[in-house]
Design a protein around this motif. Structure first.
Motif, mmCIF file in Angstrom:
data_model
loop_
_atom_site.group_PDB
_atom_site.id
_atom_site.type_symbol
_atom_site.label_atom_id
_atom_site.label_comp_id
_atom_site.label_asym_id
_atom_site.label_seq_id
_atom_site.Cartn_x
_atom_site.Cartn_y
_atom_site.Cartn_z
ATOM 1 N N GLN A 143 -3.649 -9.996 6.874
ATOM 2 C CA GLN A 143 -3.760 -8.730 6.164
ATOM 3 C C GLN A 143 -4.675 -7.784 6.925
ATOM 4 N N LEU A 144 -4.349 -6.504 6.889
ATOM 5 C CA LEU A 144 -5.227 -5.506 7.468
ATOM 6 C C LEU A 144 -6.410 -5.325 6.541
ATOM 7 N N THR A 145 -7.599 -5.410 7.095
ATOM 8 C CA THR A 145 -8.810 -5.246 6.298
ATOM 9 C C THR A 145 -9.726 -4.246 6.948
ATOM 10 N N LEU A 146 -10.548 -3.617 6.135
ATOM 11 C CA LEU A 146 -11.551 -2.695 6.655
ATOM 12 C C LEU A 146 -12.890 -3.400 6.650
ATOM 13 N N GLU A 200 -5.883 -0.137 10.773
ATOM 14 C CA GLU A 200 -6.581 -0.325 9.500
ATOM 15 C C GLU A 200 -6.892 1.025 8.860
ATOM 16 N N ALA A 214 -3.735 2.294 7.328
ATOM 17 C CA ALA A 214 -3.480 1.624 6.058
ATOM 18 C C ALA A 214 -4.374 2.171 4.958
ATOM 19 N N ALA A 215 -5.652 2.390 5.271
ATOM 20 C CA ALA A 215 -6.596 2.882 4.265
ATOM 21 C C ALA A 215 -6.227 4.287 3.798
ATOM 22 N N ARG A 238 3.584 -3.486 14.078
ATOM 23 C CA ARG A 238 2.225 -3.363 13.555
ATOM 24 C C ARG A 238 2.044 -2.041 12.801
ATOM 25 N N GLN A 240 -6.129 -2.259 16.512
ATOM 26 C CA GLN A 240 -6.193 -2.877 15.198
ATOM 27 C C GLN A 240 -7.014 -2.026 14.233
ATOM 28 N N ARG A 241 -8.145 -1.526 14.710
ATOM 29 C CA ARG A 241 -8.999 -0.707 13.838
ATOM 30 C C ARG A 241 -8.301 0.582 13.447
ATOM 31 N N ALA A 286 0.998 -1.585 8.771
ATOM 32 C CA ALA A 286 -0.059 -0.690 8.301
ATOM 33 C C ALA A 286 0.450 0.334 7.299
#
Length: 332
Positions: free
Chosen positions: A328-331, A206, A209-210, A242, A202-203, A246
């Motif tokens: 939502q993907l979040t940091l 993220e 995505a970032a 997934r 997951q990280r 992202a």
């Protein structure tokens, strides 16, 4: 069962490391936390990626050998053995640090024989593993590549790459800059067992995505896909979906390889965690380092089909995720 494992291990056996290898005699050694770092002056910067690695790159630059991620399947374990280091537990606890690598890289990039081919950063050990917080080798490497206008891809599982986001953006003004995040599966129970020192899937997604949101195209290396463990239709579909969530610009499937140095450590893990799979691995890998060709082709076709379904690599996707605060993907 033991006979099956010995048959597999024999195919990748090699002579044990010699005592007091040269790299230890020449290195400056430092202890950082529970990691031993051998600092050695870089002799070369750009290295050829072996074709057997099945990576979509020809040339690599790796500031570190060994990796604190401790992934049981890492194909770079054999490199550790070849320089006289332990390819098992020592791969994660003894790291070779290439000092002066950025200066060496500048000289090699300036050579008239170098044709500004794309390079990948971090093939022999994650270039943003925890010791990078101490050594900070990556910023001058990124500046050297940017000054030369040389295309490159950063391959990492670590969110530490976001520290250098401004440098990546600057480099992207003068040359193609991309990133690749290895996510072979998204089951964190498997990750805790086979990738004990790595960040969660997951990280990593993220981070993907970032980077994409910051303008650095980032794809997912679906590597490795573990036969009979993470190759089911559900595993493959979940991972590709997934990756699409992202915003991955590509997904590249790579089935587990078992070269010498990796084979022994991975099969020891397999015997502990999934002993019933050892005979099936013998049938799939025989006495080689790659799985049977038909199996690899089938997995690749499945992933390509899923990528098409979820629109990865296309500007106008057929499928879009349902956005909600919980998903939502979040940091963090």
């Amino acid at each position: 069962m033991r006979a099956v494992q010995e048959s597999l291990l024999d195919a990748g056996s090699a002579s044990p490391p010699v005592e007091r290898p040269r790299i230890e005699r020449q290195a400056v050694t430092r202890a950082i936390g529970g990691v031993t770092c051998h600092e050695v002056a870089a002799r070369t910067a750009v290295e050829r990626v072996p074709e057997a690695a099945e990576l979509p790159y020809r040339w690599s630059v790796s500031p570190y050998r060994g990796c604190e991620g401790a992934c049981a399947y890492c194909a770079a374990r054999g490199d550790h053995r070849r320089i006289g280091q332990d390819a098992g537990a020592g791969f994660a606890s003894t790291i070779v640090v290439k000092t002066g690598l950025a200066d060496r890289l500048r000289r090699e990039l300036a050579s008239p024989r170098w044709e500004a081919e794309p390079v990948v950063l971090g093939a022999a050990g994650d270039c943003y593993q925890p010791v990078e917080e101490v050594y900070r080798l990556m910023p001058p490497i990124l500046r050297a590549l940017a000054d030369a206008g040389n295309p490159f891809t950063v391959m990492t599982k670590s969110p530490l790459v976001l520290r250098d986001l401004d440098l990546l953006r600057e480099a992207a003004k003068v040359a193609p800059v991309r990133a690749a995040v290895p996510v072979g599966f998204v089951d964190d129970r498997v990750r805790r067992s086979v990738e004990p020192g790595a960040t969660t899937p997951q990280r990593r997604l993220e981070v993907c995505a970032a980077l994409n949101e910051a303008g650095i195209p980032c794809g997912v290396l679906m590597a490795p896909i573990l036969p009979l463990i993470t190759d089911s239709p559900d595993h493959l579909r979940s991972t590709v979906r997934r990756a699409a969530e992202a915003g991955a610009v590509s997904v590249t499937p790579i089935v587990l390889r078992l070269p010498s140095g990796t084979r022994e450590w991975y099969l020891s893990w397999l015997e502990r965690e999934h002993p019933g799979l050892l005979p099936r691995y013998q049938a799939l890998y025989g006495r080689g380092s790659t799985a049977e060709a038909g199996y690899r082709a089938r997995i690749a076709a499945q992933v390509r089909g899923l990528a098409e379904t979820y629109g990865i690599g296309r500007g106008d996707r057929r499928w879009r995720r349902r956005r909600s605060p919980a998903r939502q993907l979040t940091l963090a």
